[in-house]
Design a protein around this motif. Sequence first.
Motif, short mmCIF file in Angstrom:
data_model
loop_
_atom_site.label_atom_id
_atom_site.label_comp_id
_atom_site.label_asym_id
_atom_site.label_seq_id
_atom_site.Cartn_x
_atom_site.Cartn_y
_atom_site.Cartn_z
N ALA A 1 0.69 -1.10 0.00
CA ALA A 1 -0.08 0.07 0.02
C ALA A 1 0.69 1.11 -0.11
O ALA A 1 1.92 1.07 0.42
CB ALA A 1 -1.06 0.08 1.31
N ILE A 2 0.38 2.19 -0.72
CA ILE A 2 1.00 3.63 -0.66
C ILE A 2 0.15 4.57 -0.36
O ILE A 2 -0.84 4.95 -0.80
CB ILE A 2 1.50 3.96 -2.07
CG1 ILE A 2 2.48 2.91 -2.72
CG2 ILE A 2 2.18 5.38 -2.12
CD1 ILE A 2 2.84 3.23 -3.91
N PRO A 3 0.32 5.02 0.71
CA PRO A 3 -0.48 6.29 1.46
C PRO A 3 -0.44 7.39 0.39
O PRO A 3 0.66 7.94 0.23
CB PRO A 3 0.00 6.62 2.78
CG PRO A 3 0.60 5.46 3.18
CD PRO A 3 1.03 4.68 1.90
N PHE A 4 -1.34 7.99 0.09
CA PHE A 4 -1.31 9.18 -0.74
C PHE A 4 -1.99 10.64 -0.23
O PHE A 4 -1.85 11.72 -0.64
CB PHE A 4 -1.74 9.01 -2.40
CG PHE A 4 -3.12 8.70 -2.33
CD1 PHE A 4 -4.09 9.81 -2.57
CD2 PHE A 4 -3.71 7.28 -2.51
CE1 PHE A 4 -5.39 9.42 -2.88
CE2 PHE A 4 -5.20 6.91 -2.54
CZ PHE A 4 -5.86 8.14 -2.77
N ARG A 5 -2.78 10.26 0.75
CA ARG A 5 -3.25 11.38 1.40
C ARG A 5 -3.03 11.16 3.19
O ARG A 5 -3.65 10.57 3.71
CB ARG A 5 -4.86 11.49 1.42
CG ARG A 5 -5.61 12.61 2.00
CD ARG A 5 -7.32 12.77 1.70
NE ARG A 5 -7.66 13.53 2.44
CZ ARG A 5 -8.19 14.62 1.87
NH1 ARG A 5 -7.89 14.84 0.63
NH2 ARG A 5 -8.81 15.68 2.84
#
Length: 797
Positions: A773-777
């Motif tokens: 997973a990549i947090p973008f917010r």
Amino acid sequence: MKRIAALILLASLSAQALAFEPFVVSDIRIDGLTRIAQGTVLSYLPIEKGDTLTDDRVQAAIRALYQTKFFSDVEVDRQGSIMVIKVVERPAIAKLTLRGNKDIKEDDLRKGLKEIGLSEGETFDRLSLDRVQQELIRQYYNRGKYNVSVDPHVTRLDRNRVAIDIEIREGKAAKIREINVVGNKVFTDKQIRSGFEQNTSNWLSWYSKDDQYSREKLSGDLEKLGSYYMDRGYADFGIDSTQVTIAPDKREMYISASVKEGEIYTVSDVKLLGELILPEDILRKLVFIHKGETFNRKAIEASSDAIKGILANLGYAFAKVTPIPKLDRDKRTVDLTLFIEPGKRVYVRRVIFQGNTRTEDDVMRRELRQLEGTWYSQAALDRSKTRLDRLGYFKTVKIDKALVPGTDDQVDVTVKVEEQSAGSLMFGVGYSQYSGIILSASVSQNNFLGTGDRFSVGAETSDYYKRVNASYVNPYLTDSGIALGYNATYSKLDYGDTDFANYTYSTTAFSSYLNIPVTDFDSVTAGLGISSNKINTSPGFTPQDLINYQNKVGNQTIHSWTANLGWSHDTRNGYWAPTRGGVMSVSSEIALPGSTVNYYTINTDLGHYWPVGRGFVLYLDGKLGYGNTYGSDKDLAFPFWNNFFSGGVRDVRGFQDNTLGPKLCSGVMQDPKFPNDPTKQISVPPNAKGQCTDSYYNYAQPIGGAFKVLGTAQVFLPLPFLKDVNTARVSWFMDVGNVYSNFGAFKAKDLRASTGLSLQWQAPIGPLIINFAIPFRDQDEDKHYEERIQFTFGSQF
């Protein structure tokens, strides 16, 4: 068949049958039998004692005995009035060995050989062996393996037996070097070949094997080519010729197809003829192609299927809908007729269960929505299959229908199942980045003694919690499907050495509930429970705001009498890996008056699956959680030990489990509202990066909140190496959510979001989840708790 008949005739003519005057047979003697019983031979013989034996009847007898394939030689003679038959038995197959078969599984291969008559214990027939050799070569040719060789070896053994060794050298499949479509002008090669299963060699061919030639796949691709054009209006599209050329070394294939695109046709009229059964205006609502529209074969087939479907639900199990297009090539129009033949209306005589060696028939029958003695309904059968699938007792469920012999208005329905283990005795070791090492032991039975009752007893321990629980459910307390369940739990959570607020929380609880079906898709759950919760906080380590809350409550031990009420609407077509349908649910819990703290919670969940073509499945889900106090405690905040949490492997992925939302430091400061009262102290707030000063911990501790928002969008991907979606699935996801101290604190700008890939696998050790997973917010305060790779495996109760 002609070859076999000729061989039998030749054998008959060459057999030694002496010419003699007709006589009445007083007895029959058979010489030469070693394995075959005399009674078996006599049962095939068209002559009995007392019959008059003639030359014609002798020839008939010889032919009958040869047709049994028991004998390699037959001779008929007489001794006085006794008919003497001398035979030489064919050898028996003592051993059958297969070597070198990789592309075809041995079990499938042996099954096919047995159907031909070649299996251990059977009589050996050289003709059958030749047929096997040719059939195997044909099957490998269909898989594109033209270098295959099949060499059978027969070894004679004692006692008139043989050992057969079939050696297979499969060779390598021929690769497709070129696919050439000639005659396409409207669409490019790339467009019309986009759905082909076969392709020329590419960078994924090592894995997908799409460059390996197969006759069946070629036929399918040509059918797709025709569908591509006919779905776009080319009603007179045709494939003029197809040519497949193999290189001299049999390693490369060249495929060429010549097509005639034709012209685009429009629909001039749509007629419904035949025996309509239902009013025409109702049936026309099921027709998805109309006058003036472009011809579309997919829409025509969907219309036929829809009409057959509604007729099948009314008892017309064998209805036919035949599309008859009439082309006007001058006007380029199609006059379409859907001819309806409903057949005889049938009802179900019997429902037969097969394969359920452990599960009682009644347990399966109560899940059926198709009843005996009622009109046949395909919808009822489909729903019955879904309900049986979701029990979890069976690997596969298949429902067939067949006309009752001698009738035209009765069918028997056969439910074939393959049972799987519904119970387990398990000792497990799991791991979660949130919980650390997980040790567990459990005894469970989801189908106790085949009755459908469920019980489990289990224990589990990890780095910060311990849990023991027991449950029992009777899913059919009444014939109407009311379920009664009991749960008893003891758990202890110790957050002392974790990133979470430092306190211990032990619970002893017991609850009972009723689940009441309202419709086939809706149910209401009502329950009562009692719990005793002991909370220990540690000044200097536990955030002061939590200590203040417990001091305000005035008790270390929290007693609760709870009532639960919920509603669920479930239309999923499966449990582990659904592809359509969804779940809507609302549940609430209230701590009844007399509890230490009067509170209530409300949870809602709305999720749905949509198949979006080519094996892709879209899943959207939204959850809300809300908690508050009431009555005499309405001025008291929601109890922190019941807070909602957010983030984690099954929540907003990319953030550590339960780390989003409000956070507090363990350090204390004077409450600015009471500057002169040294007893009024509160927690030190963290800085913008979530760090703490003058605290035991460097980072603020998550404490959860009374309001939670979670939204998820997932697309499940049809990866070639995951043929069985009931075992494993891969999805691309996007999660949005957070938890807030209360409803009034909600701000959309504080929502966190992430995206990535997720693997969910029902592994032998228990469910396995791996997320990238990549947090973008996110915010600076989240950095300490972010994780790119998350995983958990093993059993968790």
